[in-house]
Design an enzyme around this catalytic site. Sequence first.
Site, short mmCIF file in Angstrom:
data_model
loop_
_atom_site.label_atom_id
_atom_site.label_comp_id
_atom_site.label_asym_id
_atom_site.label_seq_id
_atom_site.Cartn_x
_atom_site.Cartn_y
_atom_site.Cartn_z
N SER A 122 0.83 -1.26 0.01
CA SER A 122 -0.01 0.00 -0.03
C SER A 122 0.87 1.39 0.08
CB SER A 122 -0.92 0.12 1.29
OG SER A 122 -0.07 0.29 2.26
N ASP A 123 0.38 2.15 -0.54
CA ASP A 123 0.89 3.73 -0.26
C ASP A 123 0.78 3.94 1.12
OD1 ASP A 123 2.21 5.95 -0.87
OD2 ASP A 123 1.05 6.55 -2.44
N GLU A 124 1.81 4.96 1.68
CA GLU A 124 1.94 5.03 3.03
C GLU A 124 0.75 5.62 3.60
OE1 GLU A 124 4.54 7.34 6.37
OE2 GLU A 124 5.31 7.26 4.05
#
Length: 741
Positions: A276-278
Amino acid sequence: MAVARRVLVAVLVTFHFYASFTFDYPFRNTSLPWADRVNDLVDRLTLEEIILQMAKGGAGPGGPAPAIPRLGIAPHQWNNECLRGVGYGGTATTFPQALGLAAAFSTDLIFRVARASATEARAKYNDNIKKGNYGDHTGISCFAPVINIMRHPYWGRNQETYGEDPYFSGVYSQNFVHGLQGQDPRYVLANACCKHFDVHGGPENIPVSRFGFDAKVSERDFRTTFLPAFKACVGAGSYSVMCSYNRLNGIPTCANKKLLTDILRKEWNFTGYVVSDEGAIENIISYHKYLKNPVDTVAACVNAGTNLELSPNLNATAVYMSMGKAIEAGKLTKDTVTQMVKPLFYTRMRLGEFDPPQMVPYSKYDLSYVESREHRDLAVEAAAKSFVLLKNAGRVLPLQTVLKSVAIIGPMANASYQIYGDYSAPVDTRYFRSPLQGLTTMAQKVFFAQGCDDLNPCTNYNPTAVINAAAQNVDAVVICAGIGWNLESEGKDRSSLELPGNQSRLIMDAASAASGKPVILLLFNAGPVNVQWAKDSSKVSAILACFYPAQAAGDAIIQVLWNQGAHGNPAARLPATWPANDAQVPPITNYTMIGRTYRYWIGPGDPLFPYGYGLSYTEFMYSDLIVPVTVRAGNNATIAVNVTNIGSLPGDEVIQIYIMWMDSKVVVPRYQLAGFARVNIQKGQTVTHKFVITAEQMAVWEDNKGFVVEPGRIKVYAGGQQPNQFTHAPSNVLEAMFTIV
């Protein structure tokens, strides 16, 4: 406590090193197939250990993935940036920002930049594991390349992309992946991550936040604009894909089964891991309000196909820490999470973590590779190859001799941080040269006026200083203007094409005060800027788009302005359309491609500078475009064209092939780039270059059938630019036709 923790980690690392030779586990048996080794390792993990491995992919307290001492497994840091050099984690060679590298139109260059970035990442990694350091940006799992389409000129992250064409972005991504991951048949140098998947191209913060934005896209635009580059990146063998912050037609991408399973894994046969993106998984609850609690959210994301949570949070608040509760509630199965953790350990195995160091060729890389002379020279070459010559009235460039005197004006002349671009490593000051520092070496006397007390925002403008400097009896006036990463970057959109603050006035004042002296405008920006006045005015002799050239700015500017060395003759092309005014820019929140990019341009009017445009110090002529008469549907078409350097200097030319569907019954692009090559051609030399237009490139999207190759005519254009542009280079564009039967 911090010191004690580092000592403990170092002990674990030492234990891991010796354990690799004393533990008789099959997962350490290098003669076994990879799948058998991964299965053996994962079968030995408890559910709690699996949960930690999948939940701890993030930055700060959200990572690294913890050690498993009983198996001799060390921690692993997933969070590193290698977009164009090793971002963060200490100084490293910093290459031009990605959009500038795209402007070079050179697959060889992006390959070599990726290889150099991975080499330095591996060297730092080797040093860090010896010290037991597994903190942020110490690993060899890289969050790059960024291959989102530059669909809107205001988007703050345009600088990280390869521009607006999906085919071009796909080709560049393939070469980046091959360069980054290395060519050893057994081990990976550093693993790539195709991001951000998908339909992610603004807004960041204007007019709404990216964290909760819903990108609504038609199936045709999805398939023909937003997916192709990712398909190419995955096809190149990337080990990872990053799901993006946004929703896609109502569903957050990290919980989107159609995206992560049906397309990515089933259609494209991707076997790597999705990260996932942060904070993107937490945002499903807090911003999207799509689900209400961590149990439902972790079940949705894991079942959809997200293997690793990149969270900045502590264990107690990371969503994936609720995985056990989701299994207890029957919303997730232990078998599912067991299968989902396997790609993480497979990647680590291919990076060489579980094999003796002497077997891994990259284990010998040491810190001598970081900021080596070879890499610093490559940074200069990359910057010089990225500069796009937009105007050269009266052939004022290249300059012929060292100048007796020069006026250097503008907020970007000595604004080092602003020309680094986003995701830059800290630049070693020994190897950085600003435009001012570079130009000063080529003039006996320098008159410098920053003009803006606050640098690039330029709200505090000093016209007197600018006019006085430009009015000196100098040989040339060089203006350094632009935007800078503090005004366009991740989290920061623009709201207009205009240069910030009073910079346009600064350009006019300086050019008018120059009283007929050559005026050269250097632009440092990613998103397009409105420089219509400078383009049209006889007071501005030349315009050079420099993007964010980073550490080599000053050296590369010298090479190009004076045509020094092998890379001094500019050949770069714009990787994105520059609209002429804000009236040509559709709303950023509307994701239809109508009116966007050169492929679907409708105006009103012509762009300021078109996609693929750029000038040279020499001239080229195209001849003998050969295409087949007919092509059977499903077959490729091989074409050839001759290019002759008819000018007075040797130089590179970027050959561009475009196709146009003449008889399609569905919506298709006006033009579509179908091939490109940057080739060096000596004065008077003719080269013949062949291209293959694939059946996949000829296909169009039909909503009820998918991609099909229609019978009908395909027009082919060959030249150093797009066909039929109002603003164009001097070279000609050829056209021919073949028929699909």
